[in-house]
Scaffold this motif. Structure first.
Motif, mmCIF file in Angstrom:
data_model
loop_
_atom_site.group_PDB
_atom_site.id
_atom_site.type_symbol
_atom_site.label_atom_id
_atom_site.label_comp_id
_atom_site.label_asym_id
_atom_site.label_seq_id
_atom_site.Cartn_x
_atom_site.Cartn_y
_atom_site.Cartn_z
ATOM 1 N N ARG A 107 0.856 -1.182 0.000
ATOM 2 C CA ARG A 107 0.000 0.000 0.000
ATOM 3 C C ARG A 107 0.895 1.235 0.000
ATOM 4 N NH1 ARG A 107 -3.090 -3.022 4.012
ATOM 5 N NH2 ARG A 107 -5.091 -3.650 3.126
ATOM 6 N N VAL A 108 0.392 2.282 -0.632
ATOM 7 C CA VAL A 108 1.082 3.570 -0.633
ATOM 8 C C VAL A 108 0.373 4.455 0.387
ATOM 9 C CG1 VAL A 108 1.797 5.565 -1.987
ATOM 10 C CG2 VAL A 108 1.691 3.295 -3.053
ATOM 11 N N CYS A 109 1.116 4.832 1.450
ATOM 12 C CA CYS A 109 0.531 5.559 2.571
ATOM 13 C C CYS A 109 1.039 7.002 2.606
ATOM 14 C CB CYS A 109 0.884 4.880 3.894
ATOM 15 S SG CYS A 109 0.372 3.156 4.004
ATOM 16 N N GLN A 110 0.146 7.908 2.968
ATOM 17 C CA GLN A 110 0.503 9.286 3.257
ATOM 18 C C GLN A 110 0.539 9.420 4.778
ATOM 19 O OE1 GLN A 110 1.305 11.540 0.790
ATOM 20 N NE2 GLN A 110 1.073 9.717 -0.522
ATOM 21 N N VAL A 111 1.726 9.754 5.292
ATOM 22 C CA VAL A 111 1.950 9.707 6.734
ATOM 23 C C VAL A 111 2.269 11.096 7.249
ATOM 24 C CG1 VAL A 111 3.301 8.656 8.585
ATOM 25 C CG2 VAL A 111 2.811 7.349 6.505
ATOM 26 N N ASP A 112 1.554 11.493 8.318
ATOM 27 C CA ASP A 112 1.777 12.775 8.979
ATOM 28 C C ASP A 112 2.690 12.556 10.180
ATOM 29 O OD1 ASP A 112 1.726 15.282 10.053
ATOM 30 O OD2 ASP A 112 -0.416 15.284 10.554
ATOM 31 N N VAL A 113 3.845 13.220 10.193
ATOM 32 C CA VAL A 113 4.778 13.107 11.323
ATOM 33 C C VAL A 113 4.946 14.463 12.008
ATOM 34 C CG1 VAL A 113 6.036 11.127 10.407
ATOM 35 C CG2 VAL A 113 6.753 13.432 9.779
ATOM 36 N N GLY A 114 3.980 15.344 11.831
ATOM 37 C CA GLY A 114 4.006 16.631 12.512
ATOM 38 C C GLY A 114 4.904 17.661 11.872
ATOM 39 N N GLN A 115 5.266 17.477 10.607
ATOM 40 C CA GLN A 115 6.159 18.426 9.934
ATOM 41 C C GLN A 115 5.424 19.315 8.922
ATOM 42 O OE1 GLN A 115 9.278 16.089 8.178
ATOM 43 N NE2 GLN A 115 10.343 15.787 10.147
ATOM 44 N N GLY A 116 4.125 19.247 8.865
ATOM 45 C CA GLY A 116 3.360 20.048 7.918
ATOM 46 C C GLY A 116 3.067 19.300 6.637
ATOM 47 N N SER A 117 4.084 18.749 5.992
ATOM 48 C CA SER A 117 3.887 17.997 4.753
ATOM 49 C C SER A 117 3.833 16.514 5.061
ATOM 50 C CB SER A 117 5.036 18.287 3.776
ATOM 51 O OG SER A 117 6.281 17.937 4.337
ATOM 52 N N LEU A 118 3.081 15.782 4.226
ATOM 53 C CA LEU A 118 2.940 14.344 4.431
ATOM 54 C C LEU A 118 4.077 13.600 3.730
ATOM 55 C CD1 LEU A 118 -0.928 13.936 3.866
ATOM 56 C CD2 LEU A 118 0.317 14.330 6.015
ATOM 57 N N LEU A 119 4.458 12.464 4.313
ATOM 58 C CA LEU A 119 5.487 11.615 3.726
ATOM 59 C C LEU A 119 4.831 10.509 2.923
ATOM 60 C CD1 LEU A 119 7.952 11.199 6.748
ATOM 61 C CD2 LEU A 119 8.062 12.861 4.886
ATOM 62 N N ASN A 120 5.403 10.213 1.761
ATOM 63 C CA ASN A 120 4.924 9.120 0.908
ATOM 64 C C ASN A 120 5.733 7.869 1.237
ATOM 65 O OD1 ASN A 120 3.113 8.572 -1.520
ATOM 66 N ND2 ASN A 120 5.074 7.707 -2.202
ATOM 67 N N ILE A 121 5.062 6.867 1.857
ATOM 68 C CA ILE A 121 5.773 5.676 2.327
ATOM 69 C C ILE A 121 5.043 4.434 1.837
ATOM 70 C CG2 ILE A 121 6.556 4.367 4.343
ATOM 71 C CD1 ILE A 121 6.806 6.975 5.851
ATOM 72 N N VAL A 122 5.780 3.513 1.222
ATOM 73 C CA VAL A 122 5.222 2.235 0.766
ATOM 74 C C VAL A 122 5.349 1.233 1.903
ATOM 75 C CG1 VAL A 122 5.382 0.396 -0.940
ATOM 76 C CG2 VAL A 122 5.864 2.763 -1.607
ATOM 77 N N CYS A 123 4.248 0.532 2.192
ATOM 78 C CA CYS A 123 4.221 -0.392 3.333
ATOM 79 C C CYS A 123 3.490 -1.665 2.939
ATOM 80 C CB CYS A 123 3.531 0.274 4.527
ATOM 81 S SG CYS A 123 3.386 -0.792 5.985
ATOM 82 N N GLY A 124 3.988 -2.804 3.443
ATOM 83 C CA GLY A 124 3.355 -4.089 3.142
ATOM 84 C C GLY A 124 2.662 -4.709 4.327
ATOM 85 N N ALA A 125 2.542 -3.991 5.456
ATOM 86 C CA ALA A 125 1.906 -4.554 6.650
ATOM 87 C C ALA A 125 0.411 -4.726 6.432
ATOM 88 C CB ALA A 125 2.168 -3.653 7.852
ATOM 89 N N PRO A 126 -0.181 -5.825 6.885
ATOM 90 C CA PRO A 126 -1.620 -6.052 6.653
ATOM 91 C C PRO A 126 -2.516 -5.085 7.413
ATOM 92 C CG PRO A 126 -0.695 -7.752 8.084
ATOM 93 C CD PRO A 126 0.462 -6.949 7.582
ATOM 94 N N ASN A 127 -2.014 -4.478 8.524
ATOM 95 C CA ASN A 127 -2.863 -3.572 9.302
ATOM 96 C C ASN A 127 -2.600 -2.107 8.997
ATOM 97 O OD1 ASN A 127 -0.296 -3.587 10.462
ATOM 98 N ND2 ASN A 127 -1.072 -3.219 12.536
ATOM 99 N N ALA A 128 -1.888 -1.807 7.900
ATOM 100 C CA ALA A 128 -1.669 -0.413 7.501
ATOM 101 C C ALA A 128 -2.988 0.175 6.997
ATOM 102 C CB ALA A 128 -0.587 -0.333 6.424
ATOM 103 N N ARG A 129 -3.565 1.085 7.785
ATOM 104 C CA ARG A 129 -4.876 1.648 7.436
ATOM 105 C C ARG A 129 -4.955 3.084 7.922
ATOM 106 N NH1 ARG A 129 -5.380 -1.452 12.000
ATOM 107 N NH2 ARG A 129 -6.549 -0.522 13.748
#
Length: 808
Positions: free
Chosen positions: A63-85
């Protein structure tokens, strides 16, 4: 006992580093066996939240995830975990982060990468990837209130250290985090934060009827009914983490609360499902034949030596050890009964070993748990139940506290002069008083004495030496002076006429034997069969049923070694042992080295089995026999002359056993294993054994100078006919006993002849022995007359002593 440093510092936080704190505890008798970090080193990992998760265009499991780490912009991270939601918070490794080292010991560096054509600007982590646990079913999900962008080490308090203490049995008061903190406060002077136990509001007046029928089992029993609890409530993460860092996995909320208080305050407790209790509870000794299914799934049978908690129908719990399955709490539980009791240590000690398991509760109760705070600890448990499992309908009843037989602490007096003598350094009464007061002990002063009334949690303070130990712990072992011994040290020099045990070991090793070391306690059957000992010395507390008596012979141990090696296909076994045996002796008295009624001599024994020598092309494949081992015994005793005579020994063949004597004193036996025991041990051939008194083997003759004769000796051979019953020893004794005026220097038997049938010169039952005589004089060259006179003197003495006649 294992616990996290951060929990300890909540109660007492001295200005010491982790290493200094561990050293302080160790030098006070609370040995820190191990310091271990909660988490391995890693950096650059923060709390992140998945804002969007879409299917990877080129991979079904990514899955291609948009992740917020508190820096204003989202990070584009590819993840294969089944519970990535979307919506979950997870650990996010930023670009440049270092994950824990892998099998190669090198840290894993996170970089910007391409996964199936999609750029990935970091990595979402599981607990296994961070090496926090072995869970690898998916991403590590964090609570919803986790602050975005916070360093994961700070949020999860991973910069913590696990202390593992190796406590002696007398330190039961330190089997809790608070107990250790109490020691730290006394050692360092840092303030101790004592826990408070405010009473909870009562919602009903119901009590459960409890009857204590065994005051020698239970001295105090306290309990309370709590109604309308939510047993399906989740255990808070902070409690799960603390239990995990104490080595305890989370089970259910109620069980976790009970375990938490045990680690916190040292109080094991139990929570019953109230609706599953039939009538009231009775605390009593078990009855023969009663059974109980425990929480661990085992079903055990109790007897009158095991304490139990029972209701009107059945046994519900093993007292002080483990609860039963019948009244265990479950998801359907609504009302509970919280119990905290004082069990007498002697009533709990050793009971769990009977059932081949151990519990944290039993470990504490058999050493001693504070009987003075059962009510306070129930208040603590109740408050946690309300906070975690409480509902608007939760109602607490009054605590029913039954005090039956509480220990009465006896005052212990410390003589300051005695403490100074035992500790070995000058101390004043004020110093001793200050050391004891730092431990919060009640002390009253006298003339040169201090009297302490131990608090309820200090079971170990019973005699004066216990207080002396507390004083030296507080003063500090490092303060003890290095005082050299005043008595002169004189090496004990062994006489020239005696060799050491190591020389005996070296001699036997030179003869081809290998040393073994065995237990001194053996199977009782060996004593009956191999030692002929109908009344062996029995152990009061054997470590195993087959090691129940003390050995009176080394032979059984050697046969066990032989059987062990033969079972592993060893073709040749030559072994020996130097060890102590244990015999009953009414004449023995108590001394520094002896025990009244028992004799404990040292012996040396050996066993030979299989070929006499290792396989070699230049030697025959000959099995070891009696005469081989007899020769080894002679070589071991040399230069002492051993005399062998037919004898009987319970472990040896009736016709192939000889006693061994030196200077007219019997020192042991040598012989072949008895056919009965050979068959019993399933041996293909009979091993040859010997067992000798070590004190006799250690003796040796001091060499005496003797000049070598300058004159040539003369050899004469004689052959005599003697009865079959004449032994070699008797023949040599008769020859050397002849009056040859000192001319006979040696005699050697070199031939034995037995006729197949009677003849004119010999009859059946007779044998011919040929002996070579060595005759010499140190004064002059012998003539024929002197030589013949010496030979005739030998023949005459043989005829007189053995009825021998010269063979024609």
């Amino acid at each position: 006992m294992q616990f996290p440093e951060s929990w300890l510092r909540e109660f007492c936080n001295p200005s010491l580093s982790t290493e200094q704190l561990a050293e302080t505890l160790t030098m006070a008798g609370l040995e820190v066996e191990e310091l271990k970090s909660v988490a391995p080193p890693f950096s650059g990992i923060v709390v992140g939240e998945i804002k969007e998760a879409v299917q990877h265009p080129n991979a079904d499991r990514l899955r291609v995830c948009q992740v917020d780490v508190g820096q204003g912009s989202l990070l584009n991270i590819v993840c294969g975990a089944p519970n990535a939601r979307v919506g979950i918070k997870i650990p996010c490794a930023m670009v440049g982060a270092e994950l824990p080292p892998g099998e190669d010991g090198k840290p894993f560096l996170i970089k910007v990468g391409q996964l199936r054509g999609v750029e990935s600007q970091g990595m979402l982590c599981s607990a296994r990837e961070l090496k926090l646990s072995e869970e690898h079913g998916g991403l590590l999900e964090l609570p919803a209130d986790a602050p975005l962008g916070q360093n994961i080490r700070e949020y999860l308090q991973l910069d913590d250290t696990l202390f593992t203490l190796k406590l002696t049995p007398n330190l039961a008061h330190a089997l809790s985090v608070y107990g250790v903190a109490r020691e730290v406060a006394a050692l360092t002077g840092a303030p101790l934060k004592a826990p408070s136990f405010p009473a909870v509001a009562l919602g009903h007046q119901d009590k459960l009827a409890v009857k204590v029928s065994a005051p020698d089992l239970c001295g105090r029993f306290s309990g309370r009914i709590v109604r309308n609890v939510n047993t399906q409530a989740a255990t808070p993460q902070w409690m799960v983490d603390r239990l995990a860092r104490c080595g305890q996995r989370s089970v259910t909320a109620l069980v976790d609360i009970s375990n938490y208080v045990m680690f916190e305050l040292g109080r094991p407790s139990h929570i019953f499902d109230l609706d599953k209790i039939h009538g009231g509870l009775e605390v009593r000794w078990g009855k023969p034949g009663e059974t109980l299914k425990l929480l661990n799934g085992n079903t055990v049978t109790v007897d009158e030596k095991v304490g139990v908690i029972a209701d009107a129908v059945q046994v519900e719990s093993l007292a002080g050890i483990m609860g039963g399955d019948a009244t265990s709490v479950s998801d359907d539980t609504k009302h509970v009964y919280v119990e905290a009791a004082f069990w007498w240590p002697k009533a709990i000690a050793g009971r769990s070993r009977r059932y081949n398991f151990a519990t944290d509760a039993g470990h504490r109760f058999e050493r001693g748990v504070d009987p003075g705070q059962t009510v306070e600890h129930i208040e603590r448990i109740t408050q946690l139940i309300i906070d975690i499992c409480g509902t608007p309908e939760t109602l607490c009843g009054p605590i029913d506290d039954t005090q039956i037989n509480l220990p009465k602490p006896a005052p212990v007096t410390l003589r300051v002069a005695r403490a100074v003598k035992v500790i070995g350094m000058p101390l004043t009464q004020a110093q001793c008083l200050e050391a004891l007061q730092r431990l919060k002990l009640q002390v009253s002063e006298g003339e040169g004495t201090l009297t302490v009334t131990p608090p309820s949690y200090r079971f170990d303070l019973q005699i004066e030496e216990d207080l002396i130990e507390e004083v030296v712990r507080m003063v500090g072992y490092r303060q003890l002076p290095d005082t050299p011994p005043l008595a002169p040290i004189t090496a004990k020099v062994r006489t020239e006429a005696e060799r050491g045990p190591f020389a005996v070991r070296r001699a036997l090793a030179g003869l081809g034997y290998q040393e073994t070391i065995n237990f001194s306690f053996v199977e009782e059957r060996w004593e009956h069969e191999l030692a002929g000992n109908p009344n062996p010395i029995k152990l009061l507390n054997p470590i195993a049923s087959q090691m129940s008596v003390m050995r009176s012979s080394l032979i059984g141990s050697l046969l066990q070694v032989l059987k062990f090696n033969l079972d592993r296909k060893a073709p040749r076994v030559n072994v020996f042992e130097l060890g102590r045996v244990f015999l009953r002796d009414a004449q023995s008295q108590n001394t520094d080295t002896t025990v009244a009624g028992f004799k404990q001599p040292m012996r040396v024994a050996g066993l030979a089995y299989g070929p006499r020598a290792a396989l070699h092309w230049g030697q025959p494949d000959k099995a070891v026999d009696f005469f081989d081992v007899k020769g080894d015994v002679e070589a071991l005793l040399a230069p002492l002359k051993a005399v062998f005579a037919p004898a009987a020994h319970p472990a040896m063949h009736p016709g192939r056993c000889a006693s061994v004597s030196v200077a007219g004193q019997q020192i042991g036996y040598v012989g072949e294993l008895h056919p009965q025991w050979r068959q019993g041990y399933d041996l293909a051939q009979a091993p040859i054994l010997f067992e000798l008194e070590l004190d006799a083997v250690l003796q040796r003759q001091v060499p005496v100078f003797r000049a070598v004769s300058k004159l040539q000796p003369v050899e004469r051979d004689i052959a005599v006919i003697v009865p079959e019953s004449v032994t070699h020893a008797a023949l040599m004794a008769a020859i050397y006993g002849a009056n040859t005026q000192g001319l006979l220097k040696g005699a050697t038997l070199f031939d034995v002849y037995r006729p197949q049938q009677g003849s004119a010169s010999m009859q059946l039952g007779e044998k011919s022995l040929a002996v070579r005589l060595v005759i010499s004089s140190d004064a002059a060259t012998l003539n024929d007359e002197a030589i013949e006179a010496a030979v005739q003197a030998v023949l005459a003495h043989l005829q007189n002593q053995l009825q021998a006649r010269l063979r024609a």
